[in-house]
Enzyme design. Structure first.
Site, PDB file in Angstrom:
ATOM      1  N   HIS A 256       0.836  -1.203   0.000  1.00  0.00           N
ATOM      2  CA  HIS A 256       0.000   0.000   0.000  1.00  0.00           C
ATOM      3  C   HIS A 256       0.875   1.259   0.000  1.00  0.00           C
ATOM      4  O   HIS A 256       0.469   2.302  -0.506  1.00  0.00           O
ATOM      5  CB  HIS A 256      -0.914   0.036   1.237  1.00  0.00           C
ATOM      6  CG  HIS A 256      -1.952  -1.041   1.266  1.00  0.00           C
ATOM      7  ND1 HIS A 256      -1.691  -2.302   1.734  1.00  0.00           N
ATOM      8  CD2 HIS A 256      -3.257  -1.033   0.883  1.00  0.00           C
ATOM      9  CE1 HIS A 256      -2.794  -3.043   1.651  1.00  0.00           C
ATOM     10  NE2 HIS A 256      -3.754  -2.291   1.138  1.00  0.00           N
ATOM     11  N   ASP A 326      -4.575  -7.344  -7.165  1.00  0.00           N
ATOM     12  CA  ASP A 326      -4.825  -6.515  -5.995  1.00  0.00           C
ATOM     13  C   ASP A 326      -5.148  -5.110  -6.520  1.00  0.00           C
ATOM     14  O   ASP A 326      -5.104  -4.843  -7.727  1.00  0.00           O
ATOM     15  CB  ASP A 326      -3.606  -6.520  -5.076  1.00  0.00           C
ATOM     16  CG  ASP A 326      -3.966  -6.244  -3.619  1.00  0.00           C
ATOM     17  OD1 ASP A 326      -5.064  -5.719  -3.358  1.00  0.00           O
ATOM     18  OD2 ASP A 326      -3.126  -6.545  -2.740  1.00  0.00           O
TER      19      ASP A 326
END
Length: 398
Positions: A256, A326
């Site tokens: 992230h 993702d």
């Protein structure tokens, strides 16, 4: 006293001669019959003597197996426009507060799936029937509800423990029941896909990127509990998503926040990749690839954009279902490298079947970019058709 001949000479020379003549005649008759089986003797047909039969030599030819039935998804994909075909490969985040954003997206672009994230539960409290009704091809509705710090309906339906807590305090069968009950709650709210279970192996601290989201650092234990969770979802008809291939549990950081590197491929084969072996045991699932640079595999790219990572999943692990990325729109391991439309193109060209971004918006821009890529060949049309067949088959849309 009469003159007697010795025994053995009775009948004299005449008797011996007669016997010899009879034997000669019978031999001639037998030879004649053998030569001409239909010959008559004394006005009556004489049958040839029976001979020992010889078993006939037979040749058997194995029948060719019937051809497999035609894949109905081929015709279904062909019936879609080029843009609609591409749209089926997208899973786009929508505003969770209500139906307006999701309705506009589905009506406008007919995307294959929507993702509901965040903490607001407005859309999950009602309205998904209307959103589904706007889709001309069945719509996939996904959330990520793993338990612990990653769950979406805890406010509505109660909290469930993290994967690590489940493995510490529950049996696999208890986890299966928990997942089944959770899937029932999700289904009642209109959700058809759960981005869980995590199959990464990790012994890192709870708060790390995977940490307590992993069932265990032991790959056999992680696989056992992930299988139980997947089985519970299946009991209600919810699609599980195994994540994060090839393995995020022991990476150098959080994708992230930036680029991350995992241990080399040969190390992953003994750890994070173990739960993917015998992948058919999980039933019909999706596999999510992580934004992970794997030494010895991805050549400096995140796995989501790496053809070699998809080839590993399809080849060594024999996975035939849909592969999903993702988040391509909110994770800096990708966004620091490439803009969203090009990230989606690269992922699909590399082997992804479903491109996910949670941030919503830009769908029209992405589709415009993909259409241009198909026209120029940088996204092969055959790759689009292959991905669309997998997606539609998963949704029983054919």
């Amino acid at each position: 006293m009469r003159n007697e001949l010795p025994i053995g000479r009775r009948g004299g020379p005449k008797t011996g001669t007669r016997t010899l003549l009879v034997c000669t005649a019978l031999g001639a008759l037998l030879a004649a019959v053998l030569h001409d089986p239909g010959r008559e003797v004394g006005g009556h047909p004489v049958a040839a003597p029976a001979l020992s039969p010889t078993a006939p030599v037979t040749t058997t030819t194995s029948a060719a197996p019937p051809p497999p039935p035609p894949d109905p998804c081929v015709a279904k994909v062909a019936s879609l426009s080029a843009r609609h075909r591409l749209a089926q490969l997208l899973m786009v985040g929508v505003d969770p507060r209500g139906t307006a954003d999701a309705l506009a997206l589905v009506r406008g672009e007919q995307v294959g799936g929507i993702f509901i994230g965040g903490d607001d539960t407005g859309l999950l409290s009602g309205g998904l029937d209307a959103v589904r009704g706007a889709a001309t091809v069945p719509l996939q509705v996904a959330v990520d509800d793993e338990g612990g710090r990653v769950q979406r309906v805890d406010v509505l339906d109660g909290s469930i423990p993290s994967a690590r807590e489940m493995a510490a305090a529950m049996s696999p069968d208890q986890v299966r029941v928990l997942a089944r009950d959770r899937a029932t709650a999700l289904k009642n709210r209109g959700v058809s896909m759960d981005l869980a279970p995590v199959v990464d192996t990790s012994g890192q601290a709870d708060s790390t990127v995977i940490g307590d989201r992993s069932f265990s650092a032991d790959p056999a234990v992680a696989a056992q509990y992930a299988l139980a969770f997947a089985e519970g979802l299946h009991e209600v008809g919810t699609t599980p998503v195994l994540k994060h291939f090839p393995g995020h549990g022991n990476t150098s950081g959080d994708s992230h926040r930036g680029a991350v590197t995992s241990p080399p491929l040969e190390v992953l084969r003994r750890t994070d990749l173990v739960p993917y072996r015998d992948i058919d045991r999980y039933g019909r699932v999706v596999v999510m690839l992580g934004h992970i640079d794997v030494p010895g595999l991805t050549n400096g790219l995140p796995a989501t954009l790496s053809p070699e990572a998809y080839a590993l999943l399809r080849g060594e692990f024999g996975f035939t279902g849909p592969a999903m990325t993702d988040d391509l729109g909110a994770m800096r391991a990708v966004t620091d490298r490439v803009d969203l439309p090009e990230a989606v193109r690269q992922a699909l060209a590399a082997g992804a079947d479903i491109a996910l971004w949670s941030t919503g918006g830009r769908t029209g821009e992405v589709l415009d970019h993909l259409e241009a890529a198909v026209a120029t060949g940088t996204l092969p049309a055959t790759r689009v058709d292959e991905a669309a067949r997998r997606v539609l088959s998963l949704k029983n849309a054919c």
